[in-house]
Scaffold this motif. Structure first.
Motif, PDB file in Angstrom:
ATOM      1  N   ALA A  55      33.422  60.012   5.119  1.00 49.58           N
ATOM      2  CA  ALA A  55      34.413  60.044   6.201  1.00 49.58           C
ATOM      3  C   ALA A  55      34.716  61.467   6.664  1.00 49.58           C
ATOM      4  CB  ALA A  55      35.701  59.361   5.740  1.00 49.58           C
ATOM      5  N   ASP A  56      34.464  62.461   5.815  1.00 45.66           N
ATOM      6  CA  ASP A  56      34.761  63.863   6.158  1.00 45.66           C
ATOM      7  C   ASP A  56      33.525  64.632   6.615  1.00 45.66           C
ATOM      8  OD1 ASP A  56      37.417  63.485   5.335  1.00 45.66           O
ATOM      9  OD2 ASP A  56      36.930  64.040   3.267  1.00 45.66           O
ATOM     10  N   MET A  57      32.375  63.996   6.504  1.00 48.16           N
ATOM     11  CA  MET A  57      31.097  64.681   6.710  1.00 48.16           C
ATOM     12  C   MET A  57      30.985  65.343   8.087  1.00 48.16           C
ATOM     13  SD  MET A  57      27.347  62.910   6.249  1.00 48.16           S
ATOM     14  CE  MET A  57      27.601  61.554   7.385  1.00 48.16           C
ATOM     15  N   GLN A  58      31.234  64.597   9.129  1.00 48.01           N
ATOM     16  CA  GLN A  58      31.051  65.130  10.480  1.00 48.01           C
ATOM     17  C   GLN A  58      32.012  66.281  10.765  1.00 48.01           C
ATOM     18  OE1 GLN A  58      28.398  64.028  12.622  1.00 48.01           O
ATOM     19  NE2 GLN A  58      28.985  66.063  13.336  1.00 48.01           N
ATOM     20  N   ALA A  59      33.257  66.145  10.326  1.00 53.46           N
ATOM     21  CA  ALA A  59      34.237  67.207  10.574  1.00 53.46           C
ATOM     22  C   ALA A  59      33.850  68.497   9.843  1.00 53.46           C
ATOM     23  CB  ALA A  59      35.629  66.743  10.122  1.00 53.46           C
ATOM     24  N   ASP A  78      37.404  74.783   2.559  1.00 51.03           N
ATOM     25  CA  ASP A  78      37.818  73.428   2.953  1.00 51.03           C
ATOM     26  C   ASP A  78      37.874  72.551   1.692  1.00 51.03           C
ATOM     27  OD1 ASP A  78      37.955  70.776   3.886  1.00 51.03           O
ATOM     28  OD2 ASP A  78      36.851  71.283   5.705  1.00 51.03           O
ATOM     29  N   VAL A  79      39.059  72.055   1.385  1.00 50.10           N
ATOM     30  CA  VAL A  79      39.236  71.289   0.141  1.00 50.10           C
ATOM     31  C   VAL A  79      38.480  69.954   0.148  1.00 50.10           C
ATOM     32  CG1 VAL A  79      41.469  72.323  -0.415  1.00 50.10           C
ATOM     33  CG2 VAL A  79      41.384  70.238   0.976  1.00 50.10           C
ATOM     34  N   ARG A  80      38.018  69.547   1.321  1.00 43.48           N
ATOM     35  CA  ARG A  80      37.270  68.281   1.396  1.00 43.48           C
ATOM     36  C   ARG A  80      35.841  68.432   0.877  1.00 43.48           C
ATOM     37  NH1 ARG A  80      38.438  67.151   7.651  1.00 43.48           N
ATOM     38  NH2 ARG A  80      37.705  69.311   7.649  1.00 43.48           N
ATOM     39  N   ILE A  81      35.397  69.674   0.735  1.00 35.50           N
ATOM     40  CA  ILE A  81      34.040  69.916   0.221  1.00 35.50           C
ATOM     41  C   ILE A  81      34.049  69.774  -1.298  1.00 35.50           C
ATOM     42  CG2 ILE A  81      32.194  71.627  -0.042  1.00 35.50           C
ATOM     43  CD1 ILE A  81      33.218  72.850   2.647  1.00 35.50           C
ATOM     44  N   ASN A 109      31.251  55.869  -0.894  1.00 30.71           N
ATOM     45  CA  ASN A 109      32.207  56.832  -0.336  1.00 30.71           C
ATOM     46  C   ASN A 109      31.661  58.217  -0.039  1.00 30.71           C
ATOM     47  OD1 ASN A 109      34.364  54.954  -0.603  1.00 30.71           O
ATOM     48  ND2 ASN A 109      34.424  55.397  -2.789  1.00 30.71           N
ATOM     49  N   TYR A 110      30.545  58.582  -0.637  1.00 23.79           N
ATOM     50  CA  TYR A 110      30.117  59.986  -0.585  1.00 23.79           C
ATOM     51  C   TYR A 110      28.734  60.143   0.037  1.00 23.79           C
ATOM     52  CZ  TYR A 110      33.832  60.174  -4.068  1.00 23.79           C
ATOM     53  OH  TYR A 110      35.027  60.041  -4.717  1.00 23.79           O
ATOM     54  N   SER A 111      28.558  61.306   0.654  1.00 21.60           N
ATOM     55  CA  SER A 111      27.266  61.638   1.238  1.00 21.60           C
ATOM     56  C   SER A 111      26.899  63.075   0.921  1.00 21.60           C
ATOM     57  CB  SER A 111      27.295  61.471   2.765  1.00 21.60           C
ATOM     58  OG  SER A 111      27.400  60.111   3.126  1.00 21.60           O
ATOM     59  N   PHE A 112      25.608  63.384   1.031  1.00 22.44           N
ATOM     60  CA  PHE A 112      25.173  64.779   1.030  1.00 22.44           C
ATOM     61  C   PHE A 112      24.551  65.059   2.387  1.00 22.44           C
ATOM     62  CE2 PHE A 112      20.517  64.415   0.537  1.00 22.44           C
ATOM     63  CZ  PHE A 112      20.379  63.123   0.058  1.00 22.44           C
ATOM     64  N   PHE A 113      24.634  66.307   2.815  1.00 26.93           N
ATOM     65  CA  PHE A 113      24.183  66.633   4.168  1.00 26.93           C
ATOM     66  C   PHE A 113      23.984  68.131   4.326  1.00 26.93           C
ATOM     67  CE2 PHE A 113      28.494  68.003   5.401  1.00 26.93           C
ATOM     68  CZ  PHE A 113      29.273  67.276   4.509  1.00 26.93           C
TER      69      PHE A 113
END
Ligand code: CO
Length: 130
Positions: A55-59, A78-81, A109-113
Protein backbone atom coordinates in the motif's frame (compact mmCIF):
# COMPACT_ATOMS: atom_id res chain seq x y z
CA UNK A 1 16.15 -24.74 9.11
CA UNK A 2 14.67 -21.82 7.25
CA UNK A 3 16.65 -20.05 4.57
CA UNK A 4 17.49 -16.64 6.07
CA UNK A 5 19.02 -15.03 3.02
CA UNK A 6 18.35 -14.66 -0.68
CA UNK A 7 20.21 -13.31 -3.70
CA UNK A 8 18.22 -11.34 -6.25
CA UNK A 9 19.80 -10.40 -9.55
CA UNK A 10 18.83 -7.34 -11.57
CA UNK A 11 19.34 -6.85 -15.29
CA UNK A 12 19.59 -4.47 -18.23
CA UNK A 13 16.07 -5.64 -19.15
CA UNK A 14 14.75 -3.70 -16.13
CA UNK A 15 13.90 -6.87 -14.26
CA UNK A 16 14.66 -8.85 -11.12
CA UNK A 17 15.49 -12.54 -11.28
CA UNK A 18 12.54 -13.38 -9.03
CA UNK A 19 8.93 -12.28 -8.62
CA UNK A 20 8.66 -13.43 -5.03
CA UNK A 21 10.79 -13.40 -1.88
CA UNK A 22 9.77 -15.60 1.04
CA UNK A 23 10.78 -14.51 4.53
CA UNK A 24 10.40 -17.00 7.35
CA UNK A 25 9.97 -15.29 10.70
CA UNK A 26 11.90 -18.07 12.39
CA UNK A 27 14.81 -16.06 10.98
CA UNK A 28 15.35 -13.20 13.41
CA UNK A 29 17.28 -11.42 10.71
CA UNK A 30 17.00 -11.77 6.97
CA UNK A 31 19.62 -10.84 4.39
CA UNK A 32 19.02 -9.80 0.81
CA UNK A 33 21.92 -9.59 -1.62
CA UNK A 34 21.17 -7.60 -4.76
CA UNK A 35 23.39 -8.12 -7.80
CA UNK A 36 23.40 -6.52 -11.26
CA UNK A 37 24.34 -8.77 -14.15
CA UNK A 38 23.84 -6.16 -16.86
CA UNK A 39 26.31 -3.78 -18.49
CA UNK A 40 24.40 -0.51 -18.84
CA UNK A 41 25.77 2.24 -16.56
CA UNK A 42 24.24 2.93 -13.18
CA UNK A 43 22.85 6.34 -14.18
CA UNK A 44 20.98 4.66 -17.06
CA UNK A 45 19.98 1.27 -15.62
CA UNK A 46 20.76 1.40 -11.90
CA UNK A 47 18.70 -0.69 -9.52
CA UNK A 48 17.96 -0.83 -5.82
CA UNK A 49 15.66 -3.08 -3.82
CA UNK A 50 13.22 -1.69 -1.29
CA UNK A 51 10.76 -3.55 0.93
CA UNK A 52 7.59 -1.89 2.20
CA UNK A 53 3.90 -2.53 2.54
CA UNK A 54 2.38 -2.82 -0.91
CA UNK A 55 0.00 0.00 0.00
CA UNK A 56 2.98 2.35 0.53
CA UNK A 57 5.00 1.24 -2.49
CA UNK A 58 3.92 3.84 -5.04
CA UNK A 59 4.22 6.76 -2.63
CA UNK A 60 7.74 5.72 -1.60
CA UNK A 61 8.80 5.39 -5.24
CA UNK A 62 7.30 8.73 -6.22
CA UNK A 63 8.99 10.51 -3.32
CA UNK A 64 12.24 8.70 -4.06
CA UNK A 65 12.34 10.01 -7.60
CA UNK A 66 12.86 13.57 -6.37
CA UNK A 67 15.87 12.52 -4.28
CA UNK A 68 18.16 11.90 -7.23
CA UNK A 69 20.67 9.15 -7.82
CA UNK A 70 23.10 10.59 -5.24
CA UNK A 71 20.54 9.67 -2.60
CA UNK A 72 19.72 6.33 -4.24
CA UNK A 73 16.29 7.60 -5.35
CA UNK A 74 15.02 7.11 -1.84
CA UNK A 75 13.99 9.28 1.08
CA UNK A 76 15.71 6.92 3.48
CA UNK A 77 14.25 8.42 6.66
CA UNK A 78 10.73 7.45 5.54
CA UNK A 79 9.47 5.20 8.35
CA UNK A 80 7.37 3.23 5.86
CA UNK A 81 10.54 1.73 4.39
CA UNK A 82 11.22 -1.65 6.01
CA UNK A 83 14.52 -2.38 4.25
CA UNK A 84 16.48 -0.98 1.32
CA UNK A 85 19.69 -1.23 -0.61
CA UNK A 86 21.57 1.55 -2.36
CA UNK A 87 21.37 1.85 -6.13
CA UNK A 88 23.92 -0.37 -7.87
CA UNK A 89 25.34 -0.53 -11.37
CA UNK A 90 26.68 -3.42 -13.47
CA UNK A 91 28.92 -5.86 -11.64
CA UNK A 92 28.13 -4.31 -8.28
CA UNK A 93 26.23 -5.75 -5.38
CA UNK A 94 24.50 -4.44 -2.29
CA UNK A 95 23.55 -6.32 0.84
CA UNK A 96 20.83 -5.40 3.32
CA UNK A 97 20.27 -7.23 6.57
CA UNK A 98 17.16 -6.44 8.59
CA UNK A 99 15.19 -7.53 11.62
CA UNK A 100 12.11 -9.58 10.69
CA UNK A 101 10.14 -8.38 13.72
CA UNK A 102 8.82 -5.45 11.65
CA UNK A 103 6.98 -7.91 9.40
CA UNK A 104 3.65 -9.55 10.13
CA UNK A 105 3.20 -13.10 8.93
CA UNK A 106 0.33 -14.09 6.66
CA UNK A 107 -1.77 -12.02 4.32
CA UNK A 108 -0.54 -10.32 1.21
CA UNK A 109 0.87 -7.10 2.59
CA UNK A 110 4.43 -6.55 1.42
CA UNK A 111 6.29 -5.96 -1.80
CA UNK A 112 9.83 -5.38 -3.00
CA UNK A 113 10.54 -2.87 -5.73
CA UNK A 114 13.07 -0.61 -7.46
CA UNK A 115 12.77 3.16 -7.04
CA UNK A 116 14.95 4.11 -10.02
CA UNK A 117 12.62 6.42 -12.01
CA UNK A 118 10.28 4.46 -14.25
CA UNK A 119 11.33 1.04 -13.02
CA UNK A 120 8.56 0.22 -10.58
CA UNK A 121 6.15 -0.81 -13.32
CA UNK A 122 8.37 -3.78 -14.15
CA UNK A 123 10.61 -4.15 -11.12
CA UNK A 124 8.39 -5.29 -8.32
CA UNK A 125 7.42 -8.50 -6.64
CA UNK A 126 5.71 -10.02 -3.68
CA UNK A 127 7.25 -10.50 -0.24
CA UNK A 128 5.66 -13.52 1.42
CA UNK A 129 6.03 -13.58 5.21
CA UNK A 130 5.41 -16.82 7.04
CO1 CO B 1 15.61 -0.75 -11.39
Amino acid sequence: MAECSVTVDSTDEMSYSTKEITIDKSCREFTIRLTHSGSLPKNVMGHNLVIAKTADMQAIATEGMSQGIEKDYLKTDDVRIIAYTKVIGPGEEAVVRFDTSALEAGGDNYSFFCTFPGHIAMMKGKVVVK
